[in-house]
Design a protein around this motif. Structure first.
Motif, PDB file in Angstrom:
ATOM      1  N   UNK A   1       0.823  -1.217   0.000  1.00 20.95           N
ATOM      2  CA  UNK A   1       0.000   0.000   0.000  1.00 20.95           C
ATOM      3  C   UNK A   1       0.856   1.265   0.000  1.00 20.95           C
ATOM      4  N   UNK A   2       2.161   1.079  -0.141  1.00 20.61           N
ATOM      5  CA  UNK A   2       3.124   2.197  -0.162  1.00 20.61           C
ATOM      6  C   UNK A   2       3.060   3.017   1.118  1.00 20.61           C
ATOM      7  N   UNK A   3       2.877   2.312   2.237  1.00 16.63           N
ATOM      8  CA  UNK A   3       2.859   2.983   3.543  1.00 16.63           C
ATOM      9  C   UNK A   3       4.086   2.553   4.331  1.00 16.63           C
ATOM     10  N   UNK A   4       4.559   3.424   5.216  1.00 17.53           N
ATOM     11  CA  UNK A   4       5.697   3.059   6.066  1.00 17.53           C
ATOM     12  C   UNK A   4       7.010   3.421   5.396  1.00 17.53           C
ATOM     13  N   UNK A   5       8.006   3.757   6.230  1.00 14.80           N
ATOM     14  CA  UNK A   5       9.301   4.193   5.692  1.00 14.80           C
ATOM     15  C   UNK A   5      10.414   3.220   6.063  1.00 14.80           C
ATOM     16  N   UNK A   6      10.623   3.039   7.408  1.00 11.46           N
ATOM     17  CA  UNK A   6      11.697   2.150   7.853  1.00 11.46           C
ATOM     18  C   UNK A   6      11.074   0.858   8.377  1.00 11.46           C
ATOM     19  N   UNK A   7      11.599  -0.266   7.926  1.00  5.87           N
ATOM     20  CA  UNK A   7      11.082  -1.577   8.335  1.00  5.87           C
ATOM     21  C   UNK A   7      12.183  -2.373   8.999  1.00  5.87           C
TER      22      UNK A   7
ATOM     23  N   UNK B   1       9.104   2.922  -1.560  1.00  2.00           N
ATOM     24  CA  UNK B   1       8.023   3.884  -1.792  1.00  2.00           C
ATOM     25  C   UNK B   1       7.984   4.988  -0.740  1.00  2.00           C
ATOM     26  N   UNK B   2       8.996   5.045   0.116  1.00  2.00           N
ATOM     27  CA  UNK B   2       8.994   6.048   1.183  1.00  2.00           C
ATOM     28  C   UNK B   2       8.993   7.455   0.596  1.00  2.00           C
ATOM     29  N   UNK B   3       8.147   8.331   1.166  1.00  2.00           N
ATOM     30  CA  UNK B   3       8.129   9.732   0.732  1.00  2.00           C
ATOM     31  C   UNK B   3       9.244  10.508   1.427  1.00  2.00           C
ATOM     32  N   UNK B   4       9.859   9.893   2.437  1.00  2.00           N
ATOM     33  CA  UNK B   4      10.913  10.581   3.193  1.00  2.00           C
ATOM     34  C   UNK B   4      12.169   9.734   3.174  1.00  2.00           C
ATOM     35  N   UNK B   5      12.628   9.411   1.995  1.00  2.06           N
ATOM     36  CA  UNK B   5      13.734   8.476   1.857  1.00  2.06           C
ATOM     37  C   UNK B   5      14.988   8.954   2.595  1.00  2.06           C
ATOM     38  N   UNK B   6      15.298  10.241   2.468  1.00  2.00           N
ATOM     39  CA  UNK B   6      16.528  10.743   3.097  1.00  2.00           C
ATOM     40  C   UNK B   6      16.450  10.567   4.622  1.00  2.00           C
ATOM     41  N   UNK B   7      15.324  10.990   5.200  1.00  2.00           N
ATOM     42  CA  UNK B   7      15.174  10.902   6.652  1.00  2.00           C
ATOM     43  C   UNK B   7      15.142   9.437   7.100  1.00  2.00           C
ATOM     44  N   UNK B   8      14.530   8.594   6.273  1.00  2.00           N
ATOM     45  CA  UNK B   8      14.470   7.163   6.614  1.00  2.00           C
ATOM     46  C   UNK B   8      15.884   6.578   6.644  1.00  2.00           C
TER      47      UNK B   8
END
Ligand code: GLC
Length: 481
Positions: free
Chosen positions: A125-131, A362-369
């Motif tokens: 669902x393209x949700x969540x950044x760090x797993x 799919x993270x919208x905050x790739x840098x921060x992740x």
């Protein structure tokens, strides 16, 4: 002066300030009576426009000086993660304080396979950044995760290469190791001493003898609910780890071998499952069939069992140096010792567990992740290094308090035990189906629903269908690490 407002597509209302012509303006720019009305209109429009511009500029200014905080969603695997350690401010809190990036935690189910379902759903669902992903998931989730090799190049050089390799998928590093766990045996050192044992059991035969004796003795003292051995028998991934340890120790292989043959239907594996079935109701409670890690820990911590199968930890920087066990505070801590899982005819085997940190594609905050992953991994490397230089004391039970003999046992616990690796790299995206089939087969033997030989033959047929591999004998060795 009159104020009004402007509508922009129904979204925002901007105030317009209507200004009557000021005397200083007419003095500086004298106008004739015939065109003065037009000038006034022009002037009003100009001033109005200026008002709008000033307002917009102020709005922009506000945004840059006080930006809306970015929130990164971090899916943590829960109760045994290093950022749980009670060291005052938690690592996630520290990260937020240093970077201003907010973290949002999602509630997670307890069992590994349920955690996998949730992680996969979020990624789809393209949700969540760090797993935080389990060591057995890279082949299942890897497609949806970014390659971290370049962004964490500096940190990766400190990490044990063989552990790193568990998270590689087609040359891509889909996650960076965060914890390394190994199956261990936890035991009551005070009871061992009381019943005259000089060292923890090294074989399953020995564990059975000790468990029966201690259980009988404790029950005779009035502890009617006391059991010799608790472990994880619920139909979850934890059972797959226990059962793999039983069968690998007897030479029963790894279910699927590194040469991609299905080996599970063999007499040694069958014998090892039959042995475990005998424990139920004899040295293990019938309810062990519903236990996950937390359940057997609770029984052991309440003083209800002599032995428990647990996860021990090793540093990500040096797996050979067994370091600590669960970061749990237990009343039993001073009476607890740790040893390798008891062995069979082929020696002892502890399953390799653990987790790593990954970033969604799919993270919208790739840098921060990525920043968060780097922050957590650095903290982990630092704490591992401190432990190995003796700044932090290793938490290896108190084997030496049992007797001098146990000093030797402590040394052996510090050495890497014989690791057994679940066949997740061999089966990739199919691992989930493979392990579900294995868990069902072993569980049905333990409950008495199926004979062990029948369950092994059925399982073999299923695995051929799932993985599409041929069948073959168990190989020597327990995996690659
Ligand atoms: C631990 C291990 C993990 C394993 C799980 C099973 O969390 O680290 O690898 O899959 O236990 O319950």
């Amino acid at each position: 002066m009159r104020t009004d407002s402007l509508h922009f597509g129904g979204f925002s209302r901007l105030p317009i300030v209507e200004v009557r012509s000021a005397p200083w303006f007419t003095n500086v720019f004298p106008v004739s009576p015939t065109n003065s009305r037009r000038w006034k209109q022009v002037l009003r429009s100009a001033v109005g426009l200026l008002g709008v511009l000033v307002f917009l500029l102020l709005q922009c200014g506000c945004h840059t000086s006080n930006p809306k905080p970015i929130t990164v969603t971090y899916l943590r695997l829960g109760w045994s993660q290093p950022d749980d350690l009670p060291s005052g401010e938690s690592l996630p809190q520290q990260f937020t304080r240093e970077t201003g990036v907010q973290l949002s935690d999602l509630p997670l189910p307890e069992a590994t396979l349920d955690q996998l379902l949730l992680s996969r759903k979020l990624l789809q669902e393209h949700k969540g950044d760090v797993f935080n992903i389990d060591v057995i998931w890279p082949g299942i989730l890897g497609e949806d995760l970014i390659d971290l090799r370049h962004d964490l190049a500096g940190e990766i050089t400190s990490i044990e290469p063989q552990v790193l390799a568990r998270y590689e998928l087609d040359g891509k590093l889909v996650a960076v190791p965060y914890t390394v766990q190994i199956g261990f045996l936890e035991y009551r050192s005070d009871l061992l001493r009381e019943y005259g044992y000089r060292h923890p059991p090294t074989s399953w035969d020995e564990l059975e003898r000790m468990a029966v004796r201690i259980q009988t003795g404790e029950r005779a003292k009035g502890k009617k609910d006391f059991w010799g051995y608790v472990w994880q028998g619920a139909a979850t991934e934890a059972l797959a780890c226990n059962a793999l340890e039983w069968q690998a120790a007897e030479g029963g292989g790894r279910i699927i071998e590194s040469n991609r043959t299905i080996s599970v239907n063999n007499p040694a594996a069958i014998r090892s499952w039959q042995r475990a079935k005998r424990w139920i109701g004899w040295i293990s409670p019938p309810s062990v069939l519903d236990y996950q890690e937390i359940d057997s820990i609770n029984i052991f911590d309440k003083g209800g069992a002599a032995f428990n199968r647990v996860w021990g930890a090793a540093p990500i920087t040096h797996v050979g140096l067994f370091r600590q066990l669960h970061s749990r505070s237990s009343l039993m801590q001073s009476k607890t010792g740790y040893a390798n899982i008891p062995g069979g005819s082929m020696g002892s085997a502890g399953t390799l567990g653990g987790s790593a940190l990954a970033v969604s594609k799919y993270s919208f905050h790739r840098k921060e992740a990525i920043d968060l992953v780097r922050f957590l991994i650095r903290a982990q490397i630092r704490s591992n290094n401190e432990a190995s230089t003796g700044v932090t004391q290793p938490e290896i039970g108190n084997l030496s308090s049992v007797s001098d003999e146990n000093h030797k046992a402590e040394q052996s616990v510090r050495k890497t035990p014989h690791l057994v690796i679940r066949p997740s790299s061999e089966t990739g995206a199919h691992y989930e189906q493979v392990t579900r089939a294995y868990i069902d087969a072993v569980h049905s033997v333990l409950t008495g629903d199926e004979e062990a030989s029948e369950a092994a033959a059925d399982l073999e047929r299923k695995l051929v269908q799932i993985a599409g591999f041929k069948t073959g004998p168990p190989q020597k060795g327990t995996g690659t690490l």
